[in-house]
Motif scaffolding. Sequence first.
Motif, PDB file in Angstrom:
ATOM      1  N   CYS A 185      13.772 -27.904 -44.625  1.00 31.72           N
ATOM      2  CA  CYS A 185      13.972 -29.301 -45.020  1.00 31.72           C
ATOM      3  C   CYS A 185      13.143 -29.605 -46.266  1.00 31.72           C
ATOM      4  O   CYS A 185      11.969 -29.230 -46.352  1.00 31.72           O
ATOM      5  CB  CYS A 185      13.575 -30.226 -43.881  1.00 31.72           C
ATOM      6  SG  CYS A 185      13.883 -31.986 -44.227  1.00 31.72           S
ATOM      7  N   ALA A 201      12.436 -32.650 -47.351  1.00 32.96           N
ATOM      8  CA  ALA A 201      11.740 -33.933 -47.251  1.00 32.96           C
ATOM      9  C   ALA A 201      10.231 -33.705 -47.221  1.00 32.96           C
ATOM     10  O   ALA A 201       9.745 -32.771 -46.571  1.00 32.96           O
ATOM     11  CB  ALA A 201      12.181 -34.682 -46.001  1.00 32.96           C
ATOM     12  N   CYS A 237      15.272 -37.850 -42.189  1.00 34.55           N
ATOM     13  CA  CYS A 237      14.585 -37.306 -43.364  1.00 34.55           C
ATOM     14  C   CYS A 237      15.318 -37.697 -44.644  1.00 34.55           C
ATOM     15  O   CYS A 237      14.694 -38.035 -45.654  1.00 34.55           O
ATOM     16  CB  CYS A 237      14.462 -35.786 -43.261  1.00 34.55           C
ATOM     17  SG  CYS A 237      13.039 -35.237 -42.294  1.00 34.55           S
ATOM     18  N   GLY A 238      16.660 -37.647 -44.618  1.00 35.67           N
ATOM     19  CA  GLY A 238      17.436 -38.038 -45.788  1.00 35.67           C
ATOM     20  C   GLY A 238      17.205 -39.484 -46.158  1.00 35.67           C
ATOM     21  O   GLY A 238      17.002 -39.822 -47.330  1.00 35.67           O
ATOM     22  N   TRP A 293      18.342 -31.844 -46.335  1.00 34.37           N
ATOM     23  CA  TRP A 293      17.449 -32.357 -45.308  1.00 34.37           C
ATOM     24  C   TRP A 293      17.942 -31.975 -43.911  1.00 34.37           C
ATOM     25  O   TRP A 293      19.131 -31.827 -43.661  1.00 34.37           O
ATOM     26  CB  TRP A 293      17.341 -33.874 -45.437  1.00 34.37           C
ATOM     27  CG  TRP A 293      17.013 -34.285 -46.840  1.00 34.37           C
ATOM     28  CD1 TRP A 293      15.909 -33.918 -47.561  1.00 34.37           C
ATOM     29  CD2 TRP A 293      17.804 -35.108 -47.710  1.00 34.37           C
ATOM     30  NE1 TRP A 293      15.962 -34.468 -48.812  1.00 34.37           N
ATOM     31  CE2 TRP A 293      17.112 -35.207 -48.948  1.00 34.37           C
ATOM     32  CE3 TRP A 293      19.018 -35.780 -47.565  1.00 34.37           C
ATOM     33  CZ2 TRP A 293      17.591 -35.939 -50.012  1.00 34.37           C
ATOM     34  CZ3 TRP A 293      19.502 -36.520 -48.636  1.00 34.37           C
ATOM     35  CH2 TRP A 293      18.793 -36.596 -49.850  1.00 34.37           C
TER      36      TRP A 293
END
Length: 213
Positions: free
Chosen positions: A153, A155, A176-177, A171
């Motif tokens: 990920c 993020a 997280c996105g 992500w």
Amino acid sequence: MAETVQTAVPGVEEHPCLALVNSVSGPAGGKHRDELITPEGVRTWLLSRDLIAPDAALFEYCRGRIVALRENLRDLFTAHTGGDVPSPEAVQAVNRALTSAPGALLLQFEPMTGFSRSSDHPVTQAVEHAMALVAEDAAALLTGDDASMLASCEADGCQRFFLRTHARRQWCSTRCGDRVRAARAYARKRMQREVQAESGHTAPAAAHFDVQR
């Protein structure tokens, strides 16, 4: 499953090795999350994935072995997603886990029911059996068709791995996105405010300079 975000990560349901590596992370807000912080936590985690028998008892030594496997798998996944060379120690540790216990169903006999097969193991072998299954899953993932889909990920602060559902996915989860997009929007607005403030301060000075001339 223990965590909603965890279950939303692509690949976790199909691959216990991904679920194991993702069982510890630092999500939004800097809060540390570790599902395997106690032997009972490890037992709950393994039981929820049918990796041990319901009557299996686990101790701190067992927890240490599962956590060590988690760190070795993280080493392999990090190297794979980053195009780096994994540490020989991590490869050897996963190979030891692969051969630590038989993965085959054992033959059982009960006078009332006759012969049957099950994955039940003596308590002393419960962890070895679970580790062998997770290590086998990891080896299959890293050498199979899904290997190119494995990603970390992007993020900030997230330590999770996931399987890309499309080539541009960055992500592990919607959370997280959304967090990344919100941070970018905040950064843009802050920059705009700074530019406006800077323009507001310099304009009067320029006007004063013209008057003096």
